[in-house]
Scaffold this motif. Structure first.
Motif, short mmCIF file in Angstrom:
data_model
loop_
_atom_site.label_atom_id
_atom_site.label_comp_id
_atom_site.label_asym_id
_atom_site.label_seq_id
_atom_site.Cartn_x
_atom_site.Cartn_y
_atom_site.Cartn_z
N HIS A 20 -10.05 -1.26 -2.25
CA HIS A 20 -9.59 -0.02 -2.84
C HIS A 20 -8.11 0.21 -2.55
CE1 HIS A 20 -13.86 0.67 -3.26
NE2 HIS A 20 -13.98 0.41 -1.97
N GLY A 21 -7.39 0.74 -3.53
CA GLY A 21 -5.99 1.06 -3.35
C GLY A 21 -5.27 1.05 -4.68
N VAL A 22 -4.09 1.64 -4.71
CA VAL A 22 -3.33 1.72 -5.97
C VAL A 22 -2.49 0.47 -6.20
CG1 VAL A 22 -3.27 4.24 -6.00
CG2 VAL A 22 -1.46 3.01 -4.84
N LEU A 23 -2.28 -0.34 -5.18
CA LEU A 23 -1.48 -1.55 -5.33
C LEU A 23 -2.36 -2.75 -5.67
CD1 LEU A 23 0.96 -1.17 -2.30
CD2 LEU A 23 1.34 -0.50 -4.69
N PRO A 24 -1.90 -3.63 -6.56
CA PRO A 24 -2.69 -4.81 -6.93
C PRO A 24 -3.10 -5.66 -5.72
CG PRO A 24 -0.80 -4.59 -8.39
CD PRO A 24 -0.64 -3.56 -7.31
N GLU A 25 -2.23 -5.76 -4.71
CA GLU A 25 -2.54 -6.55 -3.52
C GLU A 25 -3.76 -5.99 -2.78
OE1 GLU A 25 0.48 -5.27 -4.17
OE2 GLU A 25 1.58 -7.07 -4.76
N GLU A 26 -3.90 -4.67 -2.76
CA GLU A 26 -5.04 -4.05 -2.08
C GLU A 26 -6.34 -4.42 -2.79
OE1 GLU A 26 -3.92 0.05 -0.19
OE2 GLU A 26 -3.13 -0.02 -2.24
N GLY A 30 -7.98 -6.83 -0.18
CA GLY A 30 -8.93 -5.94 0.50
C GLY A 30 -8.45 -5.54 1.88
N GLN A 31 -9.21 -4.62 2.50
CA GLN A 31 -8.87 -4.13 3.83
C GLN A 31 -10.03 -3.36 4.43
OE1 GLN A 31 -5.85 -0.84 3.60
NE2 GLN A 31 -5.98 -1.31 1.42
N ARG A 32 -9.89 -3.00 5.70
CA ARG A 32 -10.92 -2.21 6.39
C ARG A 32 -10.79 -0.73 6.02
NH1 ARG A 32 -10.51 -1.52 11.80
NH2 ARG A 32 -8.26 -1.76 11.60
N PHE A 33 -11.94 -0.08 5.94
CA PHE A 33 -12.00 1.37 5.78
C PHE A 33 -12.94 1.90 6.86
CE2 PHE A 33 -10.80 -0.31 1.71
CZ PHE A 33 -9.82 0.56 1.28
N ILE A 34 -12.54 2.96 7.53
CA ILE A 34 -13.36 3.57 8.58
C ILE A 34 -13.93 4.87 8.02
CG2 ILE A 34 -13.45 4.30 10.99
CD1 ILE A 34 -12.46 1.41 10.58
N ILE A 35 -15.24 5.00 8.08
CA ILE A 35 -15.93 6.13 7.45
C ILE A 35 -16.61 7.00 8.50
CG2 ILE A 35 -17.62 6.77 5.67
CD1 ILE A 35 -15.37 4.89 4.65
N ASP A 36 -16.41 8.32 8.40
CA ASP A 36 -17.17 9.30 9.18
C ASP A 36 -17.96 10.14 8.19
OD1 ASP A 36 -15.86 8.43 11.47
OD2 ASP A 36 -14.37 10.04 11.41
N ALA A 107 -2.93 1.17 5.59
CA ALA A 107 -2.29 1.70 4.39
C ALA A 107 -0.88 1.12 4.23
CB ALA A 107 -2.22 3.22 4.45
N PRO A 108 -0.53 0.67 3.02
CA PRO A 108 0.78 0.06 2.81
C PRO A 108 1.88 1.12 2.62
CG PRO A 108 -0.49 -0.01 0.79
CD PRO A 108 -1.39 0.60 1.82
N VAL A 109 2.28 1.72 3.73
CA VAL A 109 3.37 2.70 3.69
C VAL A 109 4.51 2.19 4.58
CG1 VAL A 109 1.92 4.69 3.14
CG2 VAL A 109 2.31 4.08 5.53
N PRO A 110 5.76 2.46 4.23
CA PRO A 110 6.90 1.92 4.99
C PRO A 110 7.25 2.74 6.23
CG PRO A 110 7.71 3.14 3.12
CD PRO A 110 6.20 3.17 3.03
N TYR A 111 6.21 3.22 6.94
CA TYR A 111 6.42 4.01 8.15
C TYR A 111 5.41 3.58 9.19
CZ TYR A 111 9.08 6.93 4.95
OH TYR A 111 9.98 7.37 4.04
#
Length: 196
Positions: A20-26, A30-36, A107-111
């Motif tokens: 899931h994500g707005v970027l094609p690479e995501e 893929g990546q981990r998601f932590i759910i509560d 998350a792919p953010v520059p921070y």
């Protein structure tokens, strides 16, 4: 009769892999998601009888989240959390409220952030109907005031108000005739709260 309080049930830090994500690479890597997941339900039967069939299964909550996170890719974690919450309410009739948090550690953010997250809350909505009648005083004004009072109640949304109907008194008691109407709507309140 006293309404049983709602019981909270939690699942914390469920780690799932999705695309899931707005970027094609995501969507590709893929990546981990932590759910509560936190639910609130009337579990008084389970508490009183120690009956598993009257409880809400933690495993089922995990299964619902897993089915959605590992399923069709979505752009936003807000949509992901909303889909999980909606499915919990759809599949588990005892649940009245659900709170779902989706955390995205990569998350792919520059921070430099430890994670990003969103929380979605849903409440079960019930259809409700009121049959109102008055046979004393200014009957129409009394019914209008009753309808206005209902429309101001928190957790209650009126959708339709019928026309007024005259009806004869019933039961052989000498009394004035009635004016009646019906009001329908939706509520997130539990039954005894609606009656109150």
């Amino acid at each position: 009769m006293i309404t049983a309080p709602l019981t909270a049930v939690f699942v914390r830090d469920l780690c799932l892999f999705g695309y899931h994500g707005v970027l094609p690479e995501e969507n590709r890597i893929g990546q981990r998601f932590i759910i509560d997941i936190e639910i609130r339900a009337d579990l008084s039967g389970a508490i009183e009888t120690d009956d598993y069939l009257q409880a809400v299964c933690y495993g089922t909550l995990c299964d619902i989240a897993s089915d959605i996170v590992t399923g069709k890719p979505m752009g936003l974690i807000e949509a992901l959390a909303g889909r999980i919450a909606d499915e919990v309410l759809r599949r588990l009739e005892r649940v009245e409220q659900v709170l779902v948090t989706v955390r995205k550690p990569s998350a792919p953010v520059p921070y430099p952030v430890s994670e990003t997250a969103t929380t979605v809350e849903r409440q079960r909505v019930h259809e409700v109907a009121f049959s109102l009648g008055a046979n004393l005083g200014d009957r129409e004004a009394i019914l209008a005031a009753a309808t206005d009072c209902l429309s101001l109640e928190s957790g209650l949304q009126l959708l339709n108000v019928s026309s007024l109907y005259d009806s004869a008194p019933w039961g052989g008691i000498d009394q004035p005739g009635f004016v009646n109407l019906c009001v329908t709507g939706q509520t997130t309140l539990r039954p005894h709260a609606v009656l109150a």
